[in-house]
Design a protein around this motif. Structure first.
Motif, short mmCIF file in Angstrom:
data_model
loop_
_atom_site.label_atom_id
_atom_site.label_comp_id
_atom_site.label_asym_id
_atom_site.label_seq_id
_atom_site.Cartn_x
_atom_site.Cartn_y
_atom_site.Cartn_z
N GLY A 118 15.44 -43.27 -39.52
CA GLY A 118 14.21 -43.65 -40.24
C GLY A 118 12.95 -43.46 -39.42
N LEU A 119 12.92 -42.46 -38.57
CA LEU A 119 11.80 -42.32 -37.62
C LEU A 119 10.83 -41.20 -37.95
N THR A 120 11.17 -40.34 -38.91
CA THR A 120 10.25 -39.24 -39.20
C THR A 120 8.99 -39.76 -39.89
N GLU A 121 7.97 -38.91 -39.90
CA GLU A 121 6.72 -39.27 -40.57
C GLU A 121 6.99 -39.56 -42.04
N THR A 122 7.86 -38.78 -42.65
CA THR A 122 8.18 -38.99 -44.06
C THR A 122 8.81 -40.37 -44.27
N SER A 123 9.80 -40.71 -43.45
CA SER A 123 10.47 -42.01 -43.62
C SER A 123 9.51 -43.16 -43.36
N ALA A 124 8.72 -43.05 -42.28
CA ALA A 124 7.78 -44.12 -41.94
C ALA A 124 6.73 -44.27 -43.03
N GLY A 125 6.25 -43.13 -43.55
CA GLY A 125 5.25 -43.17 -44.62
C GLY A 125 5.80 -43.77 -45.89
N ARG A 126 7.04 -43.42 -46.21
CA ARG A 126 7.65 -43.96 -47.43
C ARG A 126 7.86 -45.46 -47.31
#
Ligand SMILES: Nc1nc(=O)c2c([nH]1)NC[C@@H]1CN(c3ccc(C(=O)N[C@@H](CCC(=O)O)C(=O)O)cc3)C=[N+]21
Length: 288
Positions: A118-126
């Protein structure tokens, strides 16, 4: 008073059994690529534990090991290849990386539907926006442990000590989604003990051994210790366990608290990721 011990090993076992059942019932075998760089002994232990647990749950072990002198481009190419490989359903880049590597740039190469950490920009943004996505394992594990013990979050005063991308920030966001009143403290917080004393639920992820002493804990509070340190006296957390357990209502031990929950949620996320279609969370932005 002496606090109830929140046994992470016990709850982790239940989570792992659930994930293993899901995996056995599905027609896609999950494959987890743990990527380990260099020879940090603690990282080696954590990754070995993760791989063992995965195999026991029916997840294929697709471990990749690199020397401490690997270049950014070599690692980037390896992560690209794992992203393109349909047999790899989850990718975990173990942190920290040696200082010559840009960890953030490498994490951003992981396709969001394989981002079991859960560390990508996408995961963090979501997560920040409250949309579906893969969430970081440690904060998820903390919530699972609290839920398993029936500790109520709605309206509770929750204090998070630490603001990392891996734990503090996502922890605060998950607690907000559960309707807790959330305070985030950090190294510049003026009177840390006073802020912590407000907490019904105190979650400590500061990375400083023994930081939280009994005077920082409200009698009866729930104390979750995310820290883990190898000291001459053995494994210790960020909480002075011996002193705090006489004040708290409930407390996690180190070891045997949050650590096993982190690994359990990695298996749960890996089971979830294997069910996601390619591009489930939108295209990866490739910096190349
Ligand atoms: N990309 C990334 N994802 C992570 O999830 C991640 C990471 N990097 N870097 C380091 C931290 C640390 N971490 C732990 C996992 C399991 C235990 C664990 O199993 N602890 C056992 C003790 C194991 C032992 O140290 O002997 C316990 O607390 O009972 C501890 C710590 C995951 N992290």
């Amino acid at each position: 008073m002496t606090a109830k011990i929140l046994d992470g090993r016990l709850v982790a076992e239940q989570v792992v059994a659930r994930a293993a059942g899901e995996i056995a019932a599905s027609d896609r075998v999950p494959g987890l690529a743990t990527v380990l760089v260099g020879d940090d002994p603690a990282s080696a232990i954590y990754v070995r534990n993760k791989r063992r647990r995965c195999v026991a749950a029916g997840i294929r072990d697709l471990h990749r090991k690199f020397g401490a002198d690997v270049t950014q481009d070599e690692l980037a190419a390896a992560i690209h290849a794992l992203g393109d490989d349909p047999g790899v359903t989850g990718i975990l880049l173990q942190l920290p990386l040696p200082p010559h590597l840009d960890a953030a740039a490498l994490v951003s190469l992981i396709p969001p539907e394989k981002d079991v950490d859960g560390l990508t920009e996408t995961s963090a943004g979501r997560l920040a926006l409250g949309r579906p996505g893969l969430r970081p394992c440690t904060p998820l594990g903390v919530l699972e442990l609290l839920d398993a013990h029936g500790i109520a979050l709605s309206g509770a005063e929750a204090v998070v000590v630490g603001r990392s991308n891996l734990v503090g920030k996502p922890m605060a966001q998950l607690l907000l989604r559960r309707d807790a009143t959330v305070t985030v403290c950090h190294s510049r917080t003026r009177d840390l003990a006073a802020a912590c004393r407000r907490a019904d639920i105190l979650i400590v992820a500061a990375g400083l051994p023994g930081l939280i002493t009994a005077d920082a804990v409200k009698p009866g509070a729930t104390v979750i210790d995310v820290g883990i340190h190898r000291t001459p006296d053995g494994l210790r957390g960020d909480v002075d366990f011996t002193a705090v357990r006489t004040v708290a209502g409930a407390i996690t031990p180190v070891p045997g608290g949050v650590g096993p929950m982190t690994i359990a949620m990695l298996l749960a996320n890996t089971a979830t990721a294997a069910r996601l279609p390619a591009n489930a969370y939108g295209a990866t932005f490739l910096s190349s």
